[in-house]
Motif scaffolding. Structure first.
Motif, mmCIF file in Angstrom:
data_model
loop_
_atom_site.group_PDB
_atom_site.id
_atom_site.type_symbol
_atom_site.label_atom_id
_atom_site.label_comp_id
_atom_site.label_asym_id
_atom_site.label_seq_id
_atom_site.Cartn_x
_atom_site.Cartn_y
_atom_site.Cartn_z
ATOM 1 N N SER A 719 0.821 -1.218 0.000
ATOM 2 C CA SER A 719 0.000 0.000 0.000
ATOM 3 C C SER A 719 0.851 1.262 0.000
ATOM 4 C CB SER A 719 -0.944 -0.003 1.209
ATOM 5 O OG SER A 719 -0.213 0.137 2.425
ATOM 6 N N ARG A 720 2.090 1.150 0.520
ATOM 7 C CA ARG A 720 3.010 2.296 0.536
ATOM 8 C C ARG A 720 3.754 2.458 -0.786
ATOM 9 N NH1 ARG A 720 6.998 1.699 5.322
ATOM 10 N NH2 ARG A 720 7.718 3.678 4.431
ATOM 11 N N GLY A 721 3.503 1.568 -1.737
ATOM 12 C CA GLY A 721 4.147 1.695 -3.034
ATOM 13 C C GLY A 721 5.256 0.708 -3.299
ATOM 14 N N ASN A 722 5.529 -0.207 -2.343
ATOM 15 C CA ASN A 722 6.578 -1.214 -2.541
ATOM 16 C C ASN A 722 5.985 -2.390 -3.316
ATOM 17 O OD1 ASN A 722 8.709 -2.984 -2.445
ATOM 18 N ND2 ASN A 722 8.711 -3.230 -0.220
ATOM 19 N N THR A 723 6.034 -2.306 -4.643
ATOM 20 C CA THR A 723 5.432 -3.353 -5.476
ATOM 21 C C THR A 723 6.168 -4.678 -5.359
ATOM 22 O OG1 THR A 723 6.766 -2.584 -7.356
ATOM 23 C CG2 THR A 723 4.543 -1.691 -7.144
ATOM 24 N N ASN A 724 7.430 -4.654 -4.887
ATOM 25 C CA ASN A 724 8.188 -5.906 -4.736
ATOM 26 C C ASN A 724 7.626 -6.792 -3.626
ATOM 27 O OD1 ASN A 724 10.100 -5.329 -6.747
ATOM 28 N ND2 ASN A 724 11.298 -4.075 -5.340
ATOM 29 N N ALA A 725 6.862 -6.181 -2.723
ATOM 30 C CA ALA A 725 6.335 -6.934 -1.581
ATOM 31 C C ALA A 725 4.861 -7.275 -1.740
ATOM 32 C CB ALA A 725 6.531 -6.136 -0.292
ATOM 33 N N LYS A 726 4.331 -7.156 -2.938
ATOM 34 C CA LYS A 726 2.905 -7.409 -3.143
ATOM 35 C C LYS A 726 2.573 -8.871 -2.850
ATOM 36 C CE LYS A 726 -0.787 -7.349 -6.558
ATOM 37 N NZ LYS A 726 -1.140 -7.165 -7.985
ATOM 38 N N PRO A 727 1.593 -9.129 -1.989
ATOM 39 C CA PRO A 727 1.228 -10.530 -1.712
ATOM 40 C C PRO A 727 0.650 -11.190 -2.962
ATOM 41 C CG PRO A 727 0.253 -9.013 -0.107
ATOM 42 C CD PRO A 727 0.783 -8.183 -1.210
ATOM 43 N N ASP A 728 0.928 -12.466 -3.143
ATOM 44 C CA ASP A 728 0.356 -13.208 -4.249
ATOM 45 C C ASP A 728 -0.425 -14.397 -3.703
ATOM 46 O OD1 ASP A 728 2.295 -14.991 -3.484
ATOM 47 O OD2 ASP A 728 3.574 -14.713 -5.236
ATOM 48 N N VAL A 729 -0.867 -15.272 -4.583
ATOM 49 C CA VAL A 729 -1.697 -16.395 -4.149
ATOM 50 C C VAL A 729 -0.939 -17.300 -3.180
ATOM 51 C CG1 VAL A 729 -1.054 -17.825 -6.139
ATOM 52 C CG2 VAL A 729 -3.207 -18.252 -4.969
#
Length: 937
Positions: A719-729
């Motif tokens: 949510s802060r903009g760190n796309t590398n930490a986006k949760p996946d399935v």
């Protein structure tokens, strides 16, 4: 008057006895939400009754309900799945009951179909998901045709989507899934799924191409029958359909393309349309070549071409000087130079038709030179090599054989006297070898074809193979060794042959360089053969011996050592891991002595850590952790290339996840994680998932809470903009798996909340967190391990919901054998202290579940299926004749299926009497069961 959706739904929500509420969405759109269950099926009878009540109440109030507005409100709010379900329910009611008020309007059909097709434009979707969306859209078009004439736009968009599916299928690379639930006596471990075969991708691409062709046929027929210009397929539809079939590269595809081109030309001729944008398969004039230039639409190409002005007009002034009246117009000069530039641009374009166009230009040049004998148009070696490169870079399945055919054509032209002094050179052969190494056709044969071209090159007296020739073939074998262990053997044999030939005749044969050795090492590192590490060490030793004789081109570099270490990591034992560590120590020692060429980097350390993680031996996780802190010390000493990164962190955490020390593994993994964050390591999704997996496998009671905290951290970072930490399935699935170990009575509810979040995000377009079979199975496991008295019913509900999601197009949600086994497990462990009615219901659910599994068209019961069903009978069915007959039937069926495992024997012993156990074994020893009973384990 027409009543708004909000008004109708709100009115019925007040009168309905079912627990529905009207939930506002974006804009003016609203949807229904059932308070009774977060996973209430949209086909729930109460839900259907509610919607019918909405129409009935509106009608009783004299209100004309506009059904297309209902659909439009849902799609405009982003609820495409709900809009589709609503449309299909209206269709079903209209057809069954004949109620005209439920007849969908053309606008309702178009709204849902276009919304579905828009979903398919997402680049993040897999070809399988897009195909599922296209199939749903096509079925709605079929339904619409029974009532109305669909708009031509729907057909055209549907053709484009099906063609996109065919062209996005990777027909060479295997598709993999991230996790696998493996049964081990009632427990589950998350492992990598085995690779899918290339044939499945090819079949999916062919089905998609067939769909596009069928819809194209329908459009042509409608145009011919009605004369409606809106039904006429466009140039884009024909082009996409042709390109989709070209990728298949079969005889059938060639025949289809020929028929499509004939029908297109006939139809366009009838309509007075000229398909100028379609690539020409034969060049007849310089004008056709210029059309290719226009198709490429490259400014850089235009700048590189040589132009001449035509029609320049001048007149003489009174003083006798010439005055330019008209500069004329520029034209591309007909020359070998210009044509070579055009063919080179085709090669670099990567278009599927580039090879075909390049070859057509080459043939045109040969014909023009043959007829005029003017050298300005004569092809040369550059022309031939550029044409071969155009085929080599093409994405068509027949690119490699077509590239090789150019070589045969040049030989034929030379033999016939058309091109007497144009010969293939080393670059020609190397390009064809490259074409085969990149080929999407032939699988393992592609590497063998590449070696065949090398052998042909060796026999050609005009050329001599160089290091590029050999390394390209070796790289082809390295690429294929992922799927075939024999490819590594072939690579090593070729390298050793190259070495021996140079050793015997150094003046005739080129010596292998470090690239050749590294390609052979890469083949061993990709192989699954456990001996690959030992053989890689031998090649590394040979490199060192050869470099000592003064050949600096063979001196091992850091990549050589990294590949050898990777090959050792495949051994999966303590000895291989120790050998990998010894190589790392040697690299460090030599780099300290001044040989920076082999200074270890973080890839080296990460690979050694991975080797210890794979070894699964006592102390391996501790050694992996020590290597992590060793990297930190080296970084502090100025070795920035060994700085720990997210891969390091994931490897160390994985080592703890695999270790036997389950009680402290979660705590140690979290400690390393915190240390990495303090030292500025950028943690990505893979590293977070490794931690979640470790927590899911740990025996700590705090693991479920910690896993949820990690998931919240990932969501916060994203949510802060760190796309590398986006949760996946995987992130969500691992968190749900951790909850299965929780003793909290609220664990099932927490799991269902996470599952509902995933489904909501997926419905909003985030395909990367769409729940799959492993997600749903993990949630079923949470119910199975809970103490809820209704857990059997809840587990069955989830299984039914999986089937529903699969039918709606989520191909990854298709239930697995494990899904059914977990429902059986939930039934078996329904507490004996519960009332008789609950136990009877659990037994009934178990019988239905096992029968569904047994009759499934795509699944077969496993040994755990029979073991769990035996336990169900033993725990829930009263002893007696019927009890014994059922156990007898179950066991004999498991014998016929060849899945009698030790677990089945244990459950058999516990389910019935000792007399029944001995009778069923019929004198067979438990330690030596018949092979027919265990053949499918």
């Amino acid at each position: 008057m027409k009543m708004s959706v909000k008004a109708v739904l709100a009115l019925v929500a007040v009168r309905s006895t079912h627990a529905f509420v009207v939930v506002p969405r974006t804009g003016s759109s609203f949807s229904l939400q059932c308070r009774r269950s977060s996973v209430c099926s949209s086909d729930c009878p109460a839900s259907v009754r509610y919607r019918r009540s909405a129409i009935a109440v509106a009608s009783s109030n004299g209100t004309d309900v506009d059904t297309s507005t209902v659909i439009n409100d849902l799609t405009s709010g982003g609820d495409v799945e709900q809009a589709e379900a609503e449309l299909r329910r209206m269709l079903r009611t209209y057809r069954v009951d004949g109620d005209m008020s439920f007849k969908p309007s053309p606008e309702a059909f178009e709204c849902v179909i276009l919304a579905l097709l828009r979903q398919s434009y997402d680049d993040g979707l897999s070809p399988v998901t897009i195909a599922s969306i296209a199939a749903r859209a096509e079925s709605l078009v079929d339904d619409m045709e029974l009532m109305y004439q669909p708009n031509g736009v729907l057909y055209r968009k549907l053709i484009n989507v099906w063609c996109a599916v065919a062209m996005r299928e990777d027909l060479d690379a295997p598709s993999t899934m991230q996790h696998q639930v493996e049964e081990v006596e009632g427990t589950a471990v998350m492992d990598d799924l085995h690779e899918d075969t290339r044939g499945k991708s090819f079949d999916r691409a062919k089905r998609a191409a067939r769909h596009s062709l069928e819809i194209l046929d329908r459009m042509e027929q409608l145009f011919i029958e009605t004369g409606n210009d809106d039904m006429m397929p466009g140039v884009t539809q024909y082009k996409n359909c042709i390109n989709a079939w070209k990728l298949l590269g079969s005889d059938e595809a060639d025949d289809v393309i020929r028929r499509v081109v004939e029908r297109r030309d006939k139809l366009f001729s009838r309509a007075g349309v000229v398909p100028n944008s379609t690539p020409k398969e034969r060049i007849h004039s310089h004008k056709d070549v210029l059309q290719v230039v226009r198709q490429l639409n490259s400014k850089d190409l235009s700048k590189r071409l040589v132009y001449r002005r035509y029609g320049r007009k001048v007149q003489k002034a009174a003083d006798g000087s010439e005055v330019v009246i008209d500069n004329g117009y520029p034209g591309v000069v007909t020359s070998t130079h210009n044509y070579n530039i055009i063919i080179d641009a085709l090669a670099k374009s990567g278009n599927p038709w580039a090879g075909l166009q390049a070859e057509a230009i080459l043939e045109y040049m040969v014909d023009q030179y043959q007829s005029s004998q003017n050298s300005y148009i004569k092809p040369n070696a550059i022309t031939v090599n550029s044409c071969i490169n155009a085929w080599a870079q093409s994405s068509t399945r027949d690119s490699a054989p077509r590239a090789e055919a150019i070589l045969d054509k040049v030989a034929a032209w030379r033999h016939d006297g058309k091109l007497k002094d144009v010969n293939a050179d080393a670059s020609s052969y190397n390009s064809i070898i490259k074409a085969w190494s990149l080929s999407r056709n032939g699988g393992g044969d592609a590497a063998r074809h590449a070696e065949r071209i090398l052998e042909r090159m060796e026999k050609d007296p005009r050329v001599t193979p160089d290091e590029i020739s050999y390394s390209s073939v070796l790289n082809a074998y390295a690429k294929h060794s992922v799927r075939d262990n024999r490819a590594a053997d072939k690579a090593e044999q070729l390298l050793l042959r190259m070495y021996q030939e140079h050793k015997s005749h150094p003046e005739k044969h080129v010596a292998p360089n470090v690239r050749c050795f590294n390609a052979a090492l890469d083949a061993h590192s990709n192989s699954r053969d456990r001996s690959s590490g030992r053989r890689a060490l031998k090649l590394l030793s040979l490199m060192e011996d050869m470099s000592k004789t003064g050949n600096s081109n063979i001196l091992p570099d850091v990549w050589s050592f990294n590949l050898a270490i990777k090959a050792l990591s495949k051994g999966g034992d303590r000895r291989s891991a120790r050998q990998a560590l010894e190589l790392l120590d040697r690299m460090e020692k030599w780099s300290m002595d001044g040989n920076e060429r082999i200074a270890p980097d973080n890839v080296t350390f990460n690979t050694v850590i991975n080797a210890f993680a794979r070894s699964r031996t006592k102390g391996s996780a501790e050694t992996a952790e020590e290597l992590y802190y060793r990297m930190k010390e080296l970084e502090k000493g100025g070795k920035s290339s060994v700085k720990p990164d997210a891969v390091t962190l994931a490897s160390v955490v994985n080592a703890w996840a695999i270790s036997d020390d389950t009680r402290s593994s979660g705590r140690r993994a979290i400690a390393i994680f915190e240390d990495a964050k303090e030292n500025g390591v950028i943690i990505d999704t893979v590293a977070y998932n490794a931690l979640l997996n470790c927590l899911a496998k740990s025996g700590s009671r705090q693991a479920p809470d910690r896993a949820e905290a990690v998931l919240r951290e990932m969501e916060y970072e994203y949510s802060r903009g760190n796309t590398n930490a986006k949760p996946d399935v995987i992130s969500y699935t691992s968190t749900i798996s951790a909850l299965a170990r929780s003793r909290d009575s609220m664990a099932p509810k927490r799991a269902m909340t996470i599952l509902a979040r995933m489904e909501a995000e997926a419905a909003g377009g985030d395909d990367k967190i769409r729940p799959n079979a492993f997600t749903y199975s993990a949630a079923i496991r949470v119910w199975a391990r809970s103490r809820d008295k209704n857990k059997a019913q809840q587990a069955q509900n989830l299984l039914n919901w999986m089937e529903e999601q699969y039918r709606r197009g989520n191909g990854s949600a298709r239930p697995t054998c494990t899904s059914y086994n977990l429902v059986l497990n939930a039934c078996a462990y329904t507490a004996a202290s519960e009332d008789t009615k609950t136990m009877e219901e659990a037994f009934k659910i178990a019988c239905l579940t096992f029968e569904e599994l047994r009759t499934s068209p795509y699944l077969k019961p496993s040994h755990m299926s029979y073991a769990n069903f035996l336990e169900v009978v033993g725990k829930l069915m009263p002893e007696g004749e019927l009890h014994d007959k059922l156990i007898d039937n179950i066991f004999r069926r498991s014998c016929r299926d060849g899945v009698v495992s030790n677990t089945v024997i244990r459950r058999l012993r516990g389910a019935g009497s000792s007399h029944l156990f001995k009778t069923l074994l019929d004198g067979e020893r438990v330690s030596n069961l018949p092979q027919a009973w265990t053949r499918n384990l």
